[in-house]
Scaffold this motif. Structure first.
Motif, PDB file in Angstrom:
ATOM      1  N   ARG A  57     -36.025 -64.460  77.005  1.00  0.00           N
ATOM      2  CA  ARG A  57     -35.145 -63.415  76.513  1.00  0.00           C
ATOM      3  C   ARG A  57     -35.841 -62.055  76.526  1.00  0.00           C
ATOM      4  NH1 ARG A  57     -30.597 -65.040  74.785  1.00  0.00           N
ATOM      5  NH2 ARG A  57     -30.203 -63.051  73.763  1.00  0.00           N
ATOM      6  N   PHE A  58     -35.038 -60.998  76.369  1.00  0.00           N
ATOM      7  CA  PHE A  58     -35.545 -59.634  76.355  1.00  0.00           C
ATOM      8  C   PHE A  58     -34.942 -58.910  75.157  1.00  0.00           C
ATOM      9  CE2 PHE A  58     -35.302 -61.161  80.692  1.00  0.00           C
ATOM     10  CZ  PHE A  58     -36.589 -60.924  81.159  1.00  0.00           C
ATOM     11  N   ASP A  59     -35.803 -58.399  74.305  1.00  0.00           N
ATOM     12  CA  ASP A  59     -35.386 -57.811  73.040  1.00  0.00           C
ATOM     13  C   ASP A  59     -35.494 -56.287  73.120  1.00  0.00           C
ATOM     14  OD1 ASP A  59     -34.625 -57.667  70.373  1.00  0.00           O
ATOM     15  OD2 ASP A  59     -36.695 -57.808  69.652  1.00  0.00           O
ATOM     16  N   VAL A  60     -34.336 -55.603  73.164  1.00  0.00           N
ATOM     17  CA  VAL A  60     -34.309 -54.141  73.174  1.00  0.00           C
ATOM     18  C   VAL A  60     -34.135 -53.658  71.737  1.00  0.00           C
ATOM     19  CG1 VAL A  60     -33.097 -52.068  73.950  1.00  0.00           C
ATOM     20  CG2 VAL A  60     -33.356 -54.022  75.502  1.00  0.00           C
ATOM     21  N   LYS A  61     -35.078 -52.846  71.285  1.00  0.00           N
ATOM     22  CA  LYS A  61     -35.031 -52.323  69.928  1.00  0.00           C
ATOM     23  C   LYS A  61     -35.000 -50.800  69.968  1.00  0.00           C
ATOM     24  CE  LYS A  61     -38.687 -54.736  68.870  1.00  0.00           C
ATOM     25  NZ  LYS A  61     -39.816 -55.375  68.183  1.00  0.00           N
ATOM     26  N   VAL A  62     -34.062 -50.233  69.241  1.00  0.00           N
ATOM     27  CA  VAL A  62     -33.981 -48.781  69.061  1.00  0.00           C
ATOM     28  C   VAL A  62     -34.065 -48.516  67.566  1.00  0.00           C
ATOM     29  CG1 VAL A  62     -32.611 -46.699  69.401  1.00  0.00           C
ATOM     30  CG2 VAL A  62     -32.572 -48.514  71.130  1.00  0.00           C
ATOM     31  N   SER A  63     -34.918 -47.594  67.171  1.00  0.00           N
ATOM     32  CA  SER A  63     -35.163 -47.368  65.756  1.00  0.00           C
ATOM     33  C   SER A  63     -34.094 -46.482  65.121  1.00  0.00           C
ATOM     34  CB  SER A  63     -36.540 -46.717  65.549  1.00  0.00           C
ATOM     35  OG  SER A  63     -36.548 -45.409  66.089  1.00  0.00           O
ATOM     36  N   THR A  64     -33.939 -46.662  63.817  1.00  0.00           N
ATOM     37  CA  THR A  64     -33.067 -45.760  63.070  1.00  0.00           C
ATOM     38  C   THR A  64     -33.619 -44.335  63.124  1.00  0.00           C
ATOM     39  OG1 THR A  64     -34.267 -46.398  61.050  1.00  0.00           O
ATOM     40  CG2 THR A  64     -32.173 -47.528  61.516  1.00  0.00           C
ATOM     41  N   GLY A  65     -34.936 -44.209  63.306  1.00  0.00           N
ATOM     42  CA  GLY A  65     -35.527 -42.880  63.480  1.00  0.00           C
ATOM     43  C   GLY A  65     -35.046 -42.211  64.742  1.00  0.00           C
ATOM     44  N   ALA A  66     -34.842 -43.001  65.806  1.00  0.00           N
ATOM     45  CA  ALA A  66     -34.304 -42.436  67.049  1.00  0.00           C
ATOM     46  C   ALA A  66     -32.873 -41.968  66.840  1.00  0.00           C
ATOM     47  CB  ALA A  66     -34.368 -43.477  68.166  1.00  0.00           C
ATOM     48  N   VAL A  67     -32.082 -42.773  66.129  1.00  0.00           N
ATOM     49  CA  VAL A  67     -30.702 -42.384  65.826  1.00  0.00           C
ATOM     50  C   VAL A  67     -30.692 -41.066  65.056  1.00  0.00           C
ATOM     51  CG1 VAL A  67     -28.629 -43.003  64.531  1.00  0.00           C
ATOM     52  CG2 VAL A  67     -29.829 -44.742  65.878  1.00  0.00           C
ATOM     53  N   SER A  68     -31.516 -40.984  64.008  1.00  0.00           N
ATOM     54  CA  SER A  68     -31.566 -39.765  63.192  1.00  0.00           C
ATOM     55  C   SER A  68     -32.015 -38.567  64.003  1.00  0.00           C
ATOM     56  CB  SER A  68     -32.508 -39.968  62.000  1.00  0.00           C
ATOM     57  OG  SER A  68     -32.041 -40.994  61.150  1.00  0.00           O
ATOM     58  N   ALA A  69     -32.984 -38.782  64.895  1.00  0.00           N
ATOM     59  CA  ALA A  69     -33.496 -37.671  65.709  1.00  0.00           C
ATOM     60  C   ALA A  69     -32.426 -37.146  66.648  1.00  0.00           C
ATOM     61  CB  ALA A  69     -34.724 -38.126  66.495  1.00  0.00           C
ATOM     62  N   ILE A  70     -31.672 -38.051  67.281  1.00  0.00           N
ATOM     63  CA  ILE A  70     -30.604 -37.627  68.192  1.00  0.00           C
ATOM     64  C   ILE A  70     -29.515 -36.895  67.417  1.00  0.00           C
ATOM     65  CG2 ILE A  70     -28.787 -38.447  69.746  1.00  0.00           C
ATOM     66  CD1 ILE A  70     -30.699 -40.757  70.510  1.00  0.00           C
ATOM     67  N   VAL A  71     -29.147 -37.439  66.255  1.00  0.00           N
ATOM     68  CA  VAL A  71     -28.145 -36.780  65.417  1.00  0.00           C
ATOM     69  C   VAL A  71     -28.610 -35.376  65.042  1.00  0.00           C
ATOM     70  CG1 VAL A  71     -27.091 -36.805  63.118  1.00  0.00           C
ATOM     71  CG2 VAL A  71     -27.105 -38.878  64.506  1.00  0.00           C
ATOM     72  N   ASP A  72     -29.888 -35.252  64.683  1.00  0.00           N
ATOM     73  CA  ASP A  72     -30.423 -33.955  64.260  1.00  0.00           C
ATOM     74  C   ASP A  72     -30.395 -32.937  65.391  1.00  0.00           C
ATOM     75  OD1 ASP A  72     -31.918 -32.253  62.279  1.00  0.00           O
ATOM     76  OD2 ASP A  72     -33.449 -32.361  63.839  1.00  0.00           O
ATOM     77  N   VAL A  73     -30.774 -33.355  66.587  1.00  0.00           N
ATOM     78  CA  VAL A  73     -30.774 -32.425  67.718  1.00  0.00           C
ATOM     79  C   VAL A  73     -29.350 -32.010  68.062  1.00  0.00           C
ATOM     80  CG1 VAL A  73     -31.322 -32.127  70.168  1.00  0.00           C
ATOM     81  CG2 VAL A  73     -32.960 -33.235  68.651  1.00  0.00           C
ATOM     82  N   ILE A  74     -28.423 -32.955  68.043  1.00  0.00           N
ATOM     83  CA  ILE A  74     -27.021 -32.608  68.309  1.00  0.00           C
ATOM     84  C   ILE A  74     -26.534 -31.593  67.275  1.00  0.00           C
ATOM     85  CG2 ILE A  74     -24.651 -33.488  68.325  1.00  0.00           C
ATOM     86  CD1 ILE A  74     -25.733 -36.063  69.561  1.00  0.00           C
ATOM     87  N   ALA A  75     -26.920 -31.793  66.016  1.00  0.00           N
ATOM     88  CA  ALA A  75     -26.515 -30.850  64.971  1.00  0.00           C
ATOM     89  C   ALA A  75     -27.091 -29.467  65.225  1.00  0.00           C
ATOM     90  CB  ALA A  75     -26.970 -31.371  63.607  1.00  0.00           C
ATOM     91  N   ARG A  76     -28.320 -29.404  65.685  1.00  0.00           N
ATOM     92  CA  ARG A  76     -28.950 -28.113  65.973  1.00  0.00           C
ATOM     93  C   ARG A  76     -28.287 -27.436  67.174  1.00  0.00           C
ATOM     94  NH1 ARG A  76     -34.215 -27.398  63.718  1.00  0.00           N
ATOM     95  NH2 ARG A  76     -34.776 -29.146  62.362  1.00  0.00           N
TER      96      ARG A  76
END
Length: 374
Positions: A57-76
């Protein structure tokens, strides 16, 4: 999007993973391979996006920190640029979108789909199989751990002892970027379907509207690549980056966008005029290159650090001119060499043949059937 609603970000992230895996990837890879890939959010404050082989199997993990960072940049970005800087009011009306929040949600979902497809690209392209070999033991994607065997295998296959771990790492990153960009540019309407409540029934979006949605997808990918470089610069790691220069990664992505438009692979109905980019018309390439560079500058401003324009503000015009020239060279089949990023891209491309040929035996799908190493 509601920039303070963590639950909204999580829900949209899960929707993005569903689109990436069961709608986009499912059209290109066999179910038995797709079933072996899992996508999940993990709680971690830093920007993390990884894929790890665990047995078959292959486990793809994306952090909640990545989500927050993308949200923050979009807000800016949204704080300094109204949405109609990126998509026209006519297109928003056509889509039935009456508020900017939904349009920014689309950018967020496109960014998360890009992250998911990029990581999946390392799997289906055979990068993980090449690096780990057949094993049931969990092994992280680590160049230092596997460097000797990787270099020996590739150098032997290519009869080229000058290949380095950095070359291979950067080739892999460009290839994963390219696959993700190709799929998003071809299937961006699947991302739009995430917001089906806002889309009127009937005909697909018009040609102009689809082009503007593609532009929003390019913004989303620019945000992701900018954040990856920002976190690399702010990390404590020493030595050269395992990733290509950000401007070169954008050269690769915008080149894929132009090639897709040129192939006229956009979904369209019979009433739509064909959407084609003629690379023999320099102004068409220049306009898209200039617009992509403007997106990079918007993201640089939002990040608070010039990750795409490494030169001083006074030399931003020189960087833009170099990027345009490099993209024109890319599209004409000549080596880009006006910027450091273009030169790096050219050098990697010129040496990628043996690497691509060797990877053939590790590919998990035929997405690269035309990439025969030439």
């Amino acid at each position: 999007m509601d920039m303070h609603a963590d639950e909204n970000g999580r829900a949209l992230s899960e929707a993005a993973f569903e689109v990436a895996q069961w709608i986009i990837l499912a059209a290109y890879i066999d179910d038995d391979i797709n079933d072996r890939i899992s996508f999940r959010l993990v709680a971690a404050p830093r920007f993390i996006a990884t894929i790890t082989p665990i047995g078959p199997r292959f486990d793809v993990k994306v952090s909640t920190g990545a989500v927050s960072a993308i949200v923050d940049v979009i807000a800016r970005v949204a704080a300094t640029n109204p949405i109609d800087d990126f998509i026209s009011a006519d297109s928003l009306r056509e889509l039935g979108i009456n508020d900017e929040e939904t349009a920014w949600d689309f950018v967020f979902v496109a960014a998360m789909v890009f992250l998911a497809l990029h990581e999946a690209g390392h799997c289906v392209a055979g990068h993980l199989s090449l690096m780990t070999g057949p094993t049931t033991r969990q092994k992280k994607l680590s160049f230092s751990e596997n460097e000797r065997s990787i270099i020996t295998a590739l150098a032997g296959a290519a009869n080229d002892t000058s290949l380095t771990s950095l070359d291979i790492s950067r080739m892999m990153e460009l290839e994963a970027d390219g696959m993700a960009a190709d799929l998003i540019y071809s299937d961006f309407l699947e991302i739009l379907a995430t917001f089906e409540d806002h889309i009127p029934s009937g005909s697909p979006p018009s040609a102009t509207c689809r082009l503007e949605l593609i532009r929003l997808c390019t913004l989303a990918m620019t945000i992701v690549l900018g954040l990856i470089e920002l976190y690399r610069l702010e990390s404590m790691r020493s030595g050269p980056s395992l990733h290509p220069l950000p401007l070169g990664r954008m050269l690769n992505i915008v080149g894929r966008r132009l090639q897709m438009l040129q192939r006229n692979t956009l979904h369209r109905n019979e009433d739509d005029a064909a959407i084609v980019v003629d690379i023999d018309e320099p102004e068409e390439v220049i306009d898209i290159a200039r617009d992509a560079f403007w997106l990079m500058m918007v993201v640089d401003k939002a990040l608070g650090k010039p990750v795409f324009n490494s030169l001083s503000d006074e030399l931003v015009t020189a960087t833009e001119s170099g990027f345009i020239s490099d993209l024109q060279a890319y599209m004409s089949g000549s080596p880009p060499n006006r910027t450091d990023a273009g030169t790096e891209f050219s050098e990697l491309a010129s040496r990628a043949g043996p690497y691509l040929r060797h990877l053939k035996t590790f590919r998990l799908c035929d997405f690269w059937q035309l990439q025969d190493g030439k």
